[in-house]
Design an enzyme around this catalytic site. Structure first.
Site, PDB file in Angstrom:
ATOM      1  N   GLU A 276       0.484  -1.160  -0.324  1.00  0.00           N
ATOM      2  CA  GLU A 276      -0.194  -0.117  -0.123  1.00  0.00           C
ATOM      3  C   GLU A 276       0.696   1.031  -0.010  1.00  0.00           C
ATOM      4  O   GLU A 276       1.461   0.883   1.110  1.00  0.00           O
ATOM      5  CB  GLU A 276      -1.249   0.294   1.676  1.00  0.00           C
ATOM      6  CG  GLU A 276      -1.286  -1.069   1.790  1.00  0.00           C
ATOM      7  CD  GLU A 276      -2.673  -0.884   0.357  1.00  0.00           C
ATOM      8  OE1 GLU A 276      -2.970   0.305   0.032  1.00  0.00           O
ATOM      9  OE2 GLU A 276      -4.017  -1.568   0.069  1.00  0.00           O
TER      10      GLU A 276
ATOM     11  N   CYS B 292      -1.442   9.557   2.116  1.00  0.00           N
ATOM     12  CA  CYS B 292      -1.146   8.449   1.253  1.00  0.00           C
ATOM     13  C   CYS B 292      -2.593   8.568  -0.297  1.00  0.00           C
ATOM     14  O   CYS B 292      -2.149   9.025  -1.705  1.00  0.00           O
ATOM     15  CB  CYS B 292      -1.022   7.293   1.224  1.00  0.00           C
ATOM     16  SG  CYS B 292      -2.442   6.224   1.737  1.00  0.00           S
TER      17      CYS B 292
END
Length: 476
Positions: free
Chosen positions: A205, A239
């Site tokens: 991720e 993110c």
């Protein structure tokens, strides 16, 4: 300084000699199949919920001392729906979700609680044993979980490792059955190389530069407000934070005015703006503060909004910078409160924006502000990204039914609820061939005669035979 120490929860580095022992212990537990019963997994998951409920104030204080406050929601579905782990029947054979084994979860610092607990919940639900490596950067949270987790969860099933480069290097020397990493591409390459030595599967991720495309015909003020909210959340240290904006010249003034209006509403100037607001997060530490500061010092762009800093409080005001291609702000993910704006030509703007994005690394998420369905179709067709969000930022994380993950440089693998369960398990195909089937499959055995090859197959039996034998007897 905003930061304060939670003295009773000081992180303690895991002794290097303990790491192989933890690995061996977790493997032994998995080999015993202690984690396989559904009731056991449900109990452990309920214990996580109990730990968070009973200690929510302590966790909040520890996380605030490090960075921010967040929460975990939706993952209780693992407890409510244990059928995820039940065999899935496909005709007579079965597909049995099977835990992969002893797994490693490496969590980051920017959302320490949710990004450590979320993957752990999926691993426990799948029936794995877990080694949880916490970030040393958020030491208050790490120390908190390090002390609280053993009071609630079976230590045969889950163990925590704390420390820095030396500790994680030692952990990666060992063979795990799956590694789940959340972080950046540079570290992901190191983890991938270590995993490759053991052919260990990975979920990565990552992040990258998530772009925003602004259709000049959209509600520019609303688009600016929603973009700014996505940027100021955790001071851009996430993110899925919108990294840069692509728009045509005709939209710049309206969009910028929308940003300024939204900033004033969120952080009123008469109250000191974002730098004085308790509703605005600070940089995680001095190193990251100086990194973002250096970007603003190196850029050749024009600051359109913000730019003030408070090094003592580790805060950088939300800053909007208009740049041209080749600027330092377009090189890598800023991971801070800088919103970069790039003007593209008016004619054919949408396709030019798609080409701009496609010429670069695939982002984790792409944001488009437009209610025009044709424009939405064009962006969907001519771009590649982990996720695609229309007319907002950040809110896709609330859609727990949607799989979340990247593509290419932004990572691979999908998580959230059922997808996280699937990450830590595999589909084991099983089939039971009863003795009663022997007359119907007898033709597979030698000798292979001309008669054998002339017999036709019937649907659904694997091999088919005629309704009667050459001798006239019926086949049942």
């Amino acid at each position: 300084m905003i930061k304060k120490d939670i003295k009773q929860f000081q992180m303690v580095d895991t002794p290097m000699e303990e790491i192989p022992k933890i690995h061996t212990s977790l493997r032994e537990t998995f080999s015993s199949r202690k984690t396989f019963p559904i009731a056991y997994r449900q109990h452990q998951l309920l214990q996580i919920a109990r730990m968070l409920q009973e200690n929510h104030e302590t966790f909040s204080e520890a996380i605030f001392a490090d960075l921010e406050i967040t929460g975990v929601g939706g993952e209780k579905s693992y407890v409510e729906h244990p059928d995820l782990a039940e065999p899935q029947k496909v005709w007579r054979p079965k597909i049995v979700p099977t835990p992969k084994g002893a797994v490693l979860v490496i969590s980051p610092w920017n959302y320490p609680l949710i990004l450590s607990i979320q993957a752990t919940i999926g691993a426990i639900a799948a029936g794995c044993t877990v080694c949880l490596k916490l970030s040393e950067v958020t030491s208050n949270y790490a120390g908190c979980l390090q002390q609280l987790l053993p009071k609630y969860l079976d230590q045969d099933m889950i163990r925590i490792v704390c420390g820095g480069v030396a500790e994680i290097t030692k952990v990666l020397e060992l063979k795990w059955d799956h590694i789940f990493y959340t972080g950046n591409g540079m570290v992901a390459r190191i983890i991938s190389a270590a995993a490759a030595k053991h052919l260990t599967p990975l979920t990565l991720e990552l992040g990258g530069k998530s772009p925003v495309i602004v259709d000049p015909k959209c509600d520019l003020e609303l688009a600016a407000k929603r973009t700014l909210w996505g940027k100021v959340t955790n001071s851009g240290q996430i993110c899925v934070s919108p990294d840069y904006v692509l728009l045509p010249p005709s939209a710049l003034t309206g969009y910028l005015n929308g940003l300024k209006k939204a900033y004033q509403e969120m952080y009123p100037a008469e109250q000191g703006g974002a730098l004085k607001s308790e509703s605005y997060a600070h940089s995680i530490n001095l190193q990251h503060f100086k990194r973002v500061k250096a970007l603003l010092e190196k850029t050749n762009g024009k600051i359109l909004m913000g730019g003030r800093m408070d090094e003592e409080e580790l805060k950088i005001e939300p800053t909007v910078v208009l740049v041209k291609e080749g600027d330092v702000l377009l090189e890598a993910e800023t991971f801070g409160p800088i919103l970069t704006v790039v003007e593209l030509e008016e004619e054919g703007f949408v396709r030019k924006a798609c080409d701009w994005i496609s010429d670069r690394d695939h982002p984790l998420v792409l944001y488009l502000f437009s209610t025009d369905e044709e424009i939405q179709k064009e962006v969907r067709r001519y771009t590649t990204s982990g996720g695609l969000v229309f007319n907002d930022t950040f809110m896709q994380l609330d859609c727990k039914v949607l799989p979340f993950g990247g593509v290419g440089e932004s990572g691979y693998g999908r998580q959230h609820l059922a997808q996280t369960f699937e990450i830590f398990s595999y589909e084991r195909s099983t089939v039971d061939i009863p003795a009663a089937a022997e007359p119907k499959i007898a033709l597979r055995y030698p000798p292979y005669t001309e008669h054998s090859f002339n017999i036709e197959c019937a649907p659904g039996l694997g091999v088919n035979i005629p309704e009667s034998t050459p001798e006239g007897g019926l086949i049942v």
